[in-house]
Design a protein around this motif. Sequence first.
Motif, PDB file in Angstrom:
ATOM      1  N   GLU A  16       0.854  -1.189   0.000  1.00  0.00           N
ATOM      2  CA  GLU A  16       0.000   0.000   0.000  1.00  0.00           C
ATOM      3  C   GLU A  16       0.893   1.244   0.000  1.00  0.00           C
ATOM      4  O   GLU A  16       1.803   1.360   0.812  1.00  0.00           O
ATOM      5  CB  GLU A  16      -0.892  -0.010   1.246  1.00  0.00           C
ATOM      6  N   THR A  53       2.500   4.695   0.828  1.00  0.00           N
ATOM      7  CA  THR A  53       2.545   5.416   2.099  1.00  0.00           C
ATOM      8  C   THR A  53       2.958   6.860   1.877  1.00  0.00           C
ATOM      9  O   THR A  53       3.347   7.250   0.778  1.00  0.00           O
ATOM     10  CB  THR A  53       3.556   4.756   3.056  1.00  0.00           C
ATOM     11  N   LYS A 104       4.063   7.196  -2.011  1.00  0.00           N
ATOM     12  CA  LYS A 104       3.158   7.549  -3.106  1.00  0.00           C
ATOM     13  C   LYS A 104       3.944   8.240  -4.220  1.00  0.00           C
ATOM     14  O   LYS A 104       4.835   9.054  -3.964  1.00  0.00           O
ATOM     15  CB  LYS A 104       2.051   8.453  -2.604  1.00  0.00           C
TER      16      LYS A 104
END
Length: 119
Positions: free
Chosen positions: A12, A14, A89
């Motif tokens: 995911e 971060t 990201k």
Amino acid sequence: MTAKDAQPLLPEPTTSLRDIPAALYTGLAIGVLGFVVSISSTATTTVNGVQTTCSYQDYGAMIAAAVCLVCAVAGIVQRRKHPYQYPVKQWIVIALAGVLTALAVVHALRGLAVIGGPC
């Protein structure tokens, strides 16, 4: 295709500072140091006590500009090639690369005496 052949999912994304590629931190540090460290050359010509020509270059600022650009590209490449190691990201990496590019432009203009300089 079996479960063994499947690629693991990407982590995911971060916003953690520790997940940002080190090249971007290096570029920011060099970009700030470029305002402090100066290796410059000035040449002037005077005729009858009047300054007729002046030439100025700051090689320290030019080196800082080049390093900032290299670090910006390296940071983007690191993030793209190693998404598991740098799960930050993508927009954060692009924004920091943009800041480094802006710093490079400012340092290049300083190095060529377009901004600042004694002439």
